[in-house]
Design a protein around this motif. Structure first.
Motif, PDB file in Angstrom:
ATOM      1  N   THR A  27       0.804  -1.229   0.000  1.00 16.39           N
ATOM      2  CA  THR A  27       0.000   0.000   0.000  1.00 16.39           C
ATOM      3  C   THR A  27       0.834   1.276   0.000  1.00 16.39           C
ATOM      4  O   THR A  27       0.312   2.343  -0.294  1.00 16.39           O
ATOM      5  CB  THR A  27      -0.943   0.031   1.214  1.00 16.39           C
ATOM      6  OG1 THR A  27      -0.170  -0.126   2.400  1.00 16.39           O
ATOM      7  CG2 THR A  27      -1.985  -1.059   1.119  1.00 16.39           C
ATOM      8  N   LYS A  82      -6.328  -4.063  -6.111  1.00 20.90           N
ATOM      9  CA  LYS A  82      -7.264  -3.324  -5.260  1.00 20.90           C
ATOM     10  C   LYS A  82      -6.549  -2.685  -4.076  1.00 20.90           C
ATOM     11  O   LYS A  82      -5.549  -3.198  -3.593  1.00 20.90           O
ATOM     12  CB  LYS A  82      -8.340  -4.278  -4.714  1.00 20.90           C
ATOM     13  CG  LYS A  82      -9.032  -5.091  -5.778  1.00 20.90           C
ATOM     14  CD  LYS A  82     -10.034  -6.054  -5.204  1.00 20.90           C
ATOM     15  CE  LYS A  82      -9.349  -7.152  -4.431  1.00 20.90           C
ATOM     16  NZ  LYS A  82     -10.255  -8.120  -3.855  1.00 20.90           N
ATOM     17  N   ASN A  83      -7.106  -1.572  -3.622  1.00 20.91           N
ATOM     18  CA  ASN A  83      -6.672  -0.920  -2.379  1.00 20.91           C
ATOM     19  C   ASN A  83      -5.202  -0.534  -2.349  1.00 20.91           C
ATOM     20  O   ASN A  83      -4.571  -0.564  -1.305  1.00 20.91           O
ATOM     21  CB  ASN A  83      -6.993  -1.834  -1.184  1.00 20.91           C
ATOM     22  CG  ASN A  83      -8.443  -2.234  -1.144  1.00 20.91           C
ATOM     23  OD1 ASN A  83      -9.317  -1.399  -1.329  1.00 20.91           O
ATOM     24  ND2 ASN A  83      -8.704  -3.508  -0.928  1.00 20.91           N
ATOM     25  N   GLY A  85      -4.229   2.509  -3.413  1.00 20.58           N
ATOM     26  CA  GLY A  85      -4.183   3.957  -3.244  1.00 20.58           C
ATOM     27  C   GLY A  85      -3.692   4.696  -4.471  1.00 20.58           C
ATOM     28  O   GLY A  85      -3.156   5.789  -4.368  1.00 20.58           O
ATOM     29  N   LYS A  87      -4.640   6.325  -8.212  1.00 17.11           N
ATOM     30  CA  LYS A  87      -5.700   6.755  -9.133  1.00 17.11           C
ATOM     31  C   LYS A  87      -5.147   6.901 -10.548  1.00 17.11           C
ATOM     32  O   LYS A  87      -5.827   6.635 -11.515  1.00 17.11           O
ATOM     33  CB  LYS A  87      -6.315   8.079  -8.679  1.00 17.11           C
ATOM     34  CG  LYS A  87      -7.032   7.988  -7.357  1.00 17.11           C
ATOM     35  CD  LYS A  87      -8.272   7.145  -7.464  1.00 17.11           C
ATOM     36  CE  LYS A  87      -8.979   7.091  -6.121  1.00 17.11           C
ATOM     37  NZ  LYS A  87      -9.899   5.986  -6.033  1.00 17.11           N
ATOM     38  N   ASN A 111     -11.726   1.913  -6.610  1.00 18.04           N
ATOM     39  CA  ASN A 111     -10.394   1.885  -6.011  1.00 18.04           C
ATOM     40  C   ASN A 111      -9.558   0.746  -6.583  1.00 18.04           C
ATOM     41  O   ASN A 111      -8.655   0.244  -5.936  1.00 18.04           O
ATOM     42  CB  ASN A 111     -10.536   1.724  -4.483  1.00 18.04           C
ATOM     43  CG  ASN A 111      -9.267   2.095  -3.755  1.00 18.04           C
ATOM     44  OD1 ASN A 111      -8.428   2.828  -4.270  1.00 18.04           O
ATOM     45  ND2 ASN A 111      -9.108   1.569  -2.560  1.00 18.04           N
ATOM     46  N   SER A 112      -9.868   0.328  -7.825  1.00 16.37           N
ATOM     47  CA  SER A 112      -9.214  -0.833  -8.422  1.00 16.37           C
ATOM     48  C   SER A 112      -8.643  -0.518  -9.795  1.00 16.37           C
ATOM     49  O   SER A 112      -9.193   0.296 -10.537  1.00 16.37           O
ATOM     50  CB  SER A 112     -10.212  -1.988  -8.555  1.00 16.37           C
ATOM     51  OG  SER A 112     -10.745  -2.338  -7.314  1.00 16.37           O
TER      52      SER A 112
END
Length: 132
Positions: A27, A82-83, A85, A87, A111-112
């Protein structure tokens, strides 16, 4: 499916792995290495089945291992990251020497990041987050 990676497609044998390219948790990283490969075998590999004994039993299997080079089947699937962070991002298919082969058009859904694995024409990919 995991917290950070999901694969969707027809049932098939394969392996998909996602690792950060920085010494950070998934992340917190901004670059990831994605590997997606189907069945891998030597080009002249063969499994020869002997005569059936019963309805569901075979008397044995003889394998012809063969010789290289190995042939890798692509996965007919999509990978969803996914997840993470991110964009804004770019996804690149890599050559066996791990140089950029071409960019893969992927999409953001919520968010994927959704990556069509067949478009890679490679088993190795790099996902790079971009500053907004």
């Amino acid at each position: 499916e995991t917290r950070f990676l999901a694969v969707r497609g027809k049932p098939q044998f394969g392996v998909v792995a996602l690792v950060p390219l920085e010494r950070k948790p998934l992340t917190e990283a901004k670059r990831w290495f994605l590997v997606a490969v189907g069945r891998v075998a030597n080009k002249d590999y063969d499994a020869v089945y002997n005569e059936p004994i019963g309805v569901y039993r075979l008397s044995g299997v003889r394998l012809k291992i063969g010789q290289g080079p190995a042939v890798c089947e692509p996965l007919k699937a999509t990978a969803t990251l996914k997840n993470l962070g991110v964009k804004n991002f770019r996804v690149f298919a890599l050559t066996p020497q791990l140089t950029v082969k071409h960019e893969i058009r992927a999409t953001v859904t919520g968010n994927s990041i959704v990556i069509p694995l067949e478009k890679a024409q490679s088993v190795w990919m790099v996902v790079e987050g971009k500053e907004q």
